[in-house]
Design an enzyme around this catalytic site. Structure first.
Site, PDB file in Angstrom:
ATOM      1  N   HIS A   1     -23.599  28.378  39.251  1.00  0.00           N
ATOM      2  CA  HIS A   1     -22.149  28.629  39.279  1.00  0.00           C
ATOM      3  C   HIS A   1     -21.376  27.470  38.650  1.00  0.00           C
ATOM      4  CE1 HIS A   1     -23.168  31.794  42.245  1.00  0.00           C
ATOM      5  NE2 HIS A   1     -24.001  30.874  42.710  1.00  0.00           N
TER       6      HIS A   1
ATOM      7  N   LYS B   1     -10.065  12.235  17.841  1.00  0.00           N
ATOM      8  CA  LYS B   1     -10.945  13.330  18.255  1.00  0.00           C
ATOM      9  C   LYS B   1     -12.305  13.333  17.575  1.00  0.00           C
ATOM     10  CE  LYS B   1     -10.217  16.434  20.595  1.00  0.00           C
ATOM     11  NZ  LYS B   1      -9.501  17.703  20.363  1.00  0.00           N
TER      12      LYS B   1
ATOM     13  N   GLU C   1     -19.536  25.061  18.929  1.00  0.00           N
ATOM     14  CA  GLU C   1     -18.584  26.159  19.139  1.00  0.00           C
ATOM     15  C   GLU C   1     -18.872  27.329  18.200  1.00  0.00           C
ATOM     16  OE1 GLU C   1     -14.517  24.004  20.570  1.00  0.00           O
ATOM     17  OE2 GLU C   1     -15.234  23.552  18.579  1.00  0.00           O
TER      18      GLU C   1
END
Ligand code: ARG
Length: 402
Positions: free
Chosen positions: A141, A260, A267
């Protein structure tokens, strides 16, 4: 000029022509191979002389491209073969021809997928070996559950990849039989020898694209696995998890935010799964309800299969670079594992070893967790297939991968 211009008196309207044309140049080497096989059958039946056969085989070798003015790859090859092209189509149709070329294409694409998966799995195995003893929290979970090791976690990825190998092996096997000899749908009156491993039924031979679906299913499953891998890489490399750092050769920056470092590769690997699934369901929908034997709808098999092959190759290549260069932060991982509560299940099992019923043990430990008095049990080894035997599991997996 089409292969069938003898039948229609008028030129096709440009819009119709544009609509009918196949985007199938990628089939060229496969169609040439299938055409050479067919030419050998014609020569064996005396329809081509040995010299003509040699000329056809050499001419096929020399064909480099498909003329976009042609209706499809088959028309282009026949035209480029010149006068011999006018003989070559005896006893075959584009219906068995395209099925033969697609089968060869899919077999090759499966072999390529198998090689690329093996290469990626080897990268993962190297990392699993290096991190065999690196503790990390295992999750259910997405909540910390029990301690495992990075090596053990990475070996789970290898298991998924091994199942993918089996799926591509199956798809390759399904693609192997040859539809040549089926002609348009009912064979031919020419006395041509059957190719080895001929598809049994000529209607099925020209109508079947199950092998393409098997391939697309293999691709969809592979990408679904790579999307899970991608998602974990995304999580692990966030500042929130901080379990690993992206290698700069597989990370991207931001056009605006100078600080960044983004996991675009992971992705995109996650995103490709959606597209791969779409290709499978798309072709399933094309095939559904088609009456036997050949229908032009079947031309729609090309683009999903070609695109799937490109994505398998590029996703595995890029993820391989990312995983090879991933830097695990062992301190962060150890800290994430340091919560004694991750051993609550072990504590309950320690009580079971002392004769307590598991449900009672569970309640007793849960009570101590709620009261804040939980004490971790003495360390106990875990049984296989747990995280305790990563090194031997790596050796066994390397053996299986060959
Ligand atoms: N380009 C066609 C395809 O991909 C080749 C077969 C055409 N056959 C026909 N009967 N029109 O399916």
């Amino acid at each position: 000029m089409t292969l069938w211009s003898g039948r229609v008196g008028k030129e096709l309207a440009p819009e119709v022509w544009e609509f009918l044309k196949a985007q199938d140049a990628e089939l060229l080497p496969y169609d040439c191979k299938a055409t050479a096989r067919h030419a050998r059958r014609l020569a064996a039946a005396g329809i081509l002389t040995d010299d003509e056969l040699a000329e056809v085989v050499a001419a096929l070798d020399a064909i480099e491209s498909v003329d976009p003015a042609d209706e499809d790859v088959h028309s282009s090859i026949e035209r480029q073969l010149g006068p011999l092209g006018r003989k070559i189509h005896a006893g075959r149709s584009r219906n068995d021809q395209v099925a033969a070329a697609m089968r060869l294409y899919v077999e090759d694409a499966c072999a390529e997928a198998v090689d690329a998966i093996r290469a990626f799995a080897r990268v993962v195995l190297d990392r699993a070996e290096a991190e065999a003893e690196t503790p990390m929290p295992g999750y259910t979970h997405l909540q910390r559950a029990q301690p495992v090791t990075v090596g053990h976690h990475l070996l789970a990825w290898v298991e998924m990849l091994e199942r993918d190998l089996a799926r591509f092996g199956f798809a390759a096997k399904q693609a192997r039989p040859s539809p040549l000899g089926a002609g348009a749908l009912a064979g031919s009156t020419l006395d041509l020898a059957a190719p080895p491993d001929q598809v049994r039924n000529s209607l099925d031979a020209v109508a079947d694209r199950d092998f393409a679906l098997d391939y697309l299913y293999g691709c969809a499953m592979l990408h679904s696995h790579l999307s899970r891998v991608g998602e974990e890489l995304i999580l692990w490399t966030t500042s929130e998890f901080g379990f690993a750092r992206l290698p700069e050769e597989a990370a991207t920056g931001s056009s605006m935010m100078p600080q960044k470092l983004n996991p675009d590769v992971a992705e995109l690997a996650r995103g490709k799964a959606g597209t791969a699934l779409g290709r499978l369901t798309g072709l399933l929908a094309v095939l559904k309800g088609l009456p036997l034997a050949y229908d032009r709808d079947l031309q729609e098999d090309k683009e999903p299969v070609f695109a799937a092959r490109r994505d398998v190759r590029s996703a595995l290549g890029a993820l391989g670079v990312l995983v090879a260069g991933l830097e695990f932060d062992r301190d962060r991982l150890a800290a994430a594992c340091s919560d004694p509560l991750l051993l609550a299940t072990d504590a309950a099992e320690a009580l079971v070893r002392e004769g307590v019923a598991f449900r009672d043990a569970h309640e007793q430990v849960a009570g101590s967790v709620r009261a804040g008095t939980f004490e971790p049990p003495p360390a106990a080894p875990r049984t296989a297939p747990g995280p305790g035997d990563v090194r031997s599991a790596v050796v066994a997996a390397r053996d299986r991968l060959g």
